[in-house]
Design an enzyme around this catalytic site. Structure first.
Site, PDB file in Angstrom:
ATOM      1  N   ARG A   1       0.948  -1.036  -0.220  1.00 12.13           N
ATOM      2  CA  ARG A   1      -0.062  -0.236   0.155  1.00 12.13           C
ATOM      3  C   ARG A   1       0.971   1.269   0.398  1.00 12.13           C
ATOM      4  NH1 ARG A   1      -4.275  -3.380   2.534  1.00 12.13           N
ATOM      5  NH2 ARG A   1      -3.019  -3.448   5.226  1.00 12.13           N
TER       6      ARG A   1
ATOM      7  N   PHE B   1     -11.396  -5.851  -6.602  1.00 11.95           N
ATOM      8  CA  PHE B   1     -11.365  -6.197  -5.388  1.00 11.95           C
ATOM      9  C   PHE B   1     -10.900  -5.189  -3.506  1.00 11.95           C
ATOM     10  CE2 PHE B   1     -10.697  -8.941  -8.914  1.00 11.95           C
ATOM     11  CZ  PHE B   1     -11.293 -10.600  -8.551  1.00 11.95           C
TER      12      PHE B   1
ATOM     13  N   ASP C   1     -16.178  -3.681  -5.542  1.00 17.19           N
ATOM     14  CA  ASP C   1     -15.857  -4.956  -4.628  1.00 17.19           C
ATOM     15  C   ASP C   1     -17.710  -5.938  -4.302  1.00 17.19           C
ATOM     16  OD1 ASP C   1     -13.938  -5.946  -2.095  1.00 17.19           O
ATOM     17  OD2 ASP C   1     -15.918  -6.756  -1.858  1.00 17.19           O
ATOM     18  N   SER C   2     -17.645  -7.742  -4.159  1.00 21.14           N
ATOM     19  CA  SER C   2     -19.060  -7.588  -4.178  1.00 21.14           C
ATOM     20  C   SER C   2     -19.230  -7.952  -2.898  1.00 21.14           C
ATOM     21  CB  SER C   2     -18.864  -9.974  -4.362  1.00 21.14           C
ATOM     22  OG  SER C   2     -17.550 -10.120  -3.816  1.00 21.14           O
TER      23      SER C   2
ATOM     24  N   ASP D   1      -7.003  -7.617  -6.762  1.00 26.34           N
ATOM     25  CA  ASP D   1      -5.916  -8.742  -5.802  1.00 26.34           C
ATOM     26  C   ASP D   1      -7.310  -8.659  -5.485  1.00 26.34           C
ATOM     27  OD1 ASP D   1      -3.668  -9.253  -3.011  1.00 26.34           O
ATOM     28  OD2 ASP D   1      -4.978  -6.852  -1.837  1.00 26.34           O
TER      29      ASP D   1
ATOM     30  N   CYS E   1      -2.920 -14.371  -4.413  1.00 26.53           N
ATOM     31  CA  CYS E   1      -2.103 -14.458  -2.914  1.00 26.53           C
ATOM     32  C   CYS E   1      -2.221 -15.878  -3.024  1.00 26.53           C
ATOM     33  CB  CYS E   1      -3.310 -13.928  -1.479  1.00 26.53           C
ATOM     34  SG  CYS E   1      -4.804 -14.465  -1.434  1.00 26.53           S
TER      35      CYS E   1
HETATM   36  N1  SAH Z   1      -7.196  -5.548  -1.693  1.00 21.65           N
HETATM   37  C1  SAH Z   1      -7.592  -5.830  -0.674  1.00 21.65           C
HETATM   38  C2  SAH Z   1      -8.349  -7.331  -0.114  1.00 21.65           C
HETATM   39  C3  SAH Z   1      -9.001  -8.067  -1.051  1.00 21.65           C
HETATM   40  S1  SAH Z   1      -9.350  -9.206  -0.200  1.00 21.65           S
HETATM   41  C4  SAH Z   1      -6.725  -4.854   0.544  1.00 21.65           C
HETATM   42  O1  SAH Z   1      -6.362  -4.547   0.695  1.00 21.65           O
HETATM   43  O2  SAH Z   1      -7.216  -4.556   1.926  1.00 21.65           O
HETATM   44  C5  SAH Z   1     -10.540  -9.990  -1.617  1.00 21.65           C
HETATM   45  C6  SAH Z   1     -12.063  -9.251  -1.313  1.00 21.65           C
HETATM   46  O3  SAH Z   1     -12.387  -9.230  -2.891  1.00 21.65           O
HETATM   47  C7  SAH Z   1     -13.196  -9.213  -0.656  1.00 21.65           C
HETATM   48  O4  SAH Z   1     -13.702  -8.155  -0.481  1.00 21.65           O
HETATM   49  C8  SAH Z   1     -14.133  -9.886  -1.303  1.00 21.65           C
HETATM   50  O5  SAH Z   1     -15.223  -9.243  -0.930  1.00 21.65           O
HETATM   51  C9  SAH Z   1     -13.549  -9.397  -2.699  1.00 21.65           C
HETATM   52  N2  SAH Z   1     -14.109 -10.362  -3.730  1.00 21.65           N
HETATM   53  C10 SAH Z   1     -13.987 -12.063  -4.096  1.00 21.65           C
HETATM   54  N3  SAH Z   1     -14.602 -11.975  -5.218  1.00 21.65           N
HETATM   55  C11 SAH Z   1     -15.504 -11.037  -5.543  1.00 21.65           C
HETATM   56  C12 SAH Z   1     -15.719 -10.926  -6.717  1.00 21.65           C
HETATM   57  N4  SAH Z   1     -15.977 -11.658  -8.075  1.00 21.65           N
HETATM   58  N5  SAH Z   1     -15.989  -9.419  -7.170  1.00 21.65           N
HETATM   59  C13 SAH Z   1     -15.637  -8.492  -6.613  1.00 21.65           C
HETATM   60  N6  SAH Z   1     -15.323  -8.559  -5.443  1.00 21.65           N
HETATM   61  C14 SAH Z   1     -14.995  -9.913  -5.110  1.00 21.65           C
END
Ligand code: SAH
Length: 395
Positions: A211, A227, A249-250, A299, A339
């Site tokens: 970050r 995400f 985000d979903s 991510d 990850c």
């Molecule tokens: N980048 C973030 C962490 C991401 S974790 C950070 O630094 O804090 C992954 C995220 O993806 C979660 O919040 C989850 O809700 C979301 N997610 C999972 N599948 C998804 C999809 N198909 N479309 C959108 N969001 C999704």
């Protein structure tokens, strides 16, 4: 102490100090070993190799506590390991002043199955192996000796427990949570963390240094954060002078917390737009509408948790990266992560390179990224590396 005896030749990985014994490596184990009980591990010729926690339900049948025949698994042992873990983090210049970080990272801190994240004066603990569960009292006694801790909360509610034959468990161990959402400061930015229901132990601490790097790339840019979760990268981008940011985000809840986080930092919410939806779909909508971005972050959650899922995972990674390249401005920057522990950094770069090729973009890899150093991986334990990313610049 009860004993397990390995098959001939199966001591090899232990001699290299790898901390796992798979079920197939065991020739014989004594009867009635309790779940998580400490056992002595002997080679086929009867030579002492290690003391380990026995886990009868898991493919990883035993996890090593120590290779030292003199070392007992008692309160001194856990005190020592936790002190060493704290000292390691104190030695890291990039973490100076950070009060929210991972302080115990399982195998890589010599405590297989134990995760401890610190959020200011709160500890969040995960006992993810039979051995840590069996020794939870001793471990908690050691953790209670850490200075300036008022609350200990357990989040042993992950699937990893099921593989160990343990039930899920979560709740207060010591003290009281001040609020449903607690506030932390990371790299000078304020975040709300929901310890009870947030992902992992509440926050993706493993992206801390990444970050900070993003912050340096953000000035003046139109950014798309895919995400986004609660906006870890988004807030860093705004702090770095991003012109505007779109978050996908979903999870509606995660996006609501993202807005709270913007307010908490007095950031102009007008510069931030949220889309609650599926990244795979939303990226295609942007392509169709002709919308482009100067910087994109990808991510995603773990796409593969077993070798069997790797092929599908690789397709997923390729697809989102391909879609991102198609909506990235000329000279644009892509921060792209995986990850999935099984995805090797080299293969991940190849997938990204193939995606660029298919999208007709010439790219350069500018930086290779990993999980932040409070999530170390041991030299003898390559499995500990799970988060990897690259910064790509596209012509
Ligand atoms: N980048 C973030 C962490 C991401 S974790 C950070 O630094 O804090 C992954 C995220 O993806 C979660 O919040 C989850 O809700 C979301 N997610 C999972 N599948 C998804 C999809 N198909 N479309 C959108 N969001 C999704």
């Amino acid at each position: 102490m009860k004993k397990i005896i390995l098959k001939k030749g199966k001591e090899r990985s232990l001699l290299r100090k790898h901390p796992w014994i798979f079920s197939g490596a065991i020739e014989k184990s004594e009867n009635d070993i309790a779940v998580g009980e400490t056992v002595e591990v002997l080679s086929s010729s009867g030579v002492f190799l290690a003391r380990a926690a026995f886990s009868p339900h898991s493919q990883i049948r035993a996890r090593i506590w120590t290779f030292d025949p003199e070392e007992k698994i008692d309160s001194d042992f856990f005190d020592k390991k936790i002190t060493q873990a704290l000292r390691y983090r104190e030695s890291l210049p990039n973490l100076v002043g950070e009060r929210s970080l991972r302080i115990v990272n399982s195998e890589s801190d010599g405590l297989p199955g134990l995760i401890v994240d610190r959020y200011e004066n709160i500890l969040v603990v995960q006992f993810l192996s039979a051995g840590t569960e069996q020794n939870r009292k001793l471990i908690l006694e050691s953790l209670k000796k850490i200075e300036n801790i008022s609350v200990i909360y357990e989040r042993s509610d992950t699937d990893a427990r099921k593989k160990e034959g343990l039930t899920l468990s979560a709740g207060i161990i010591q003290g009281e949570l001040p609020d449903r959402q607690i506030k932390i400061i990371e790299s000078g930015i304020n975040y709300n963390i929901d310890i009870e229901t947030g992902h992992k132990t509440g926050f993706y601490l493993d992206q801390k240094l990444n970050r900070r790097i993003l912050k340096k790339y953000a000035a003046g840019k139109r950014i798309l954060n895919c995400f986004s979760y609660t906006g870890g990268f988004s807030l860093a981008a705004i702090a770095g002078g991003a012109k505007e940011i779109t978050n996908i985000d979903s999870s509606r809840e995660a996006l609501e917390t993202l807005n709270l986080n913007m307010n908490l930092n007095n950031m102009d919410i007008g510069r931030s737009k949220n889309i609650c939806g599926d990244v795979f779909r939303e990226l295609r909508y942007f392509r169709n509408s002709g919308d482009k971005f100067d910087l994109i972050v990808l991510d995603p959650p773990k796409f593969a948790d077993s070798q069997a899922k790797m092929e599908k995972a690789a397709k997923g990674y390729k697809d989102i990266n391909y879609q991102a390249f198609r909506i990235l401005e000329e000279g644009g920057v892509l921060f792209t992560f995986s990850c999935s522990g099984l995805m090797q950094p080299e293969l991940f770069r190849k997938i990204v390179a193939d995606a660029a090729l298919d999208a007709g973009r010439k790219i350069r890899f500018a930086e290779q990224l990993f999980q932040s150093p409070d999530h170390p991986f041991g030299g003898e334990f390559p499995e500990g590396l799970y988060l990897k990313g690259v910064i790509v610049i596209a012509e």
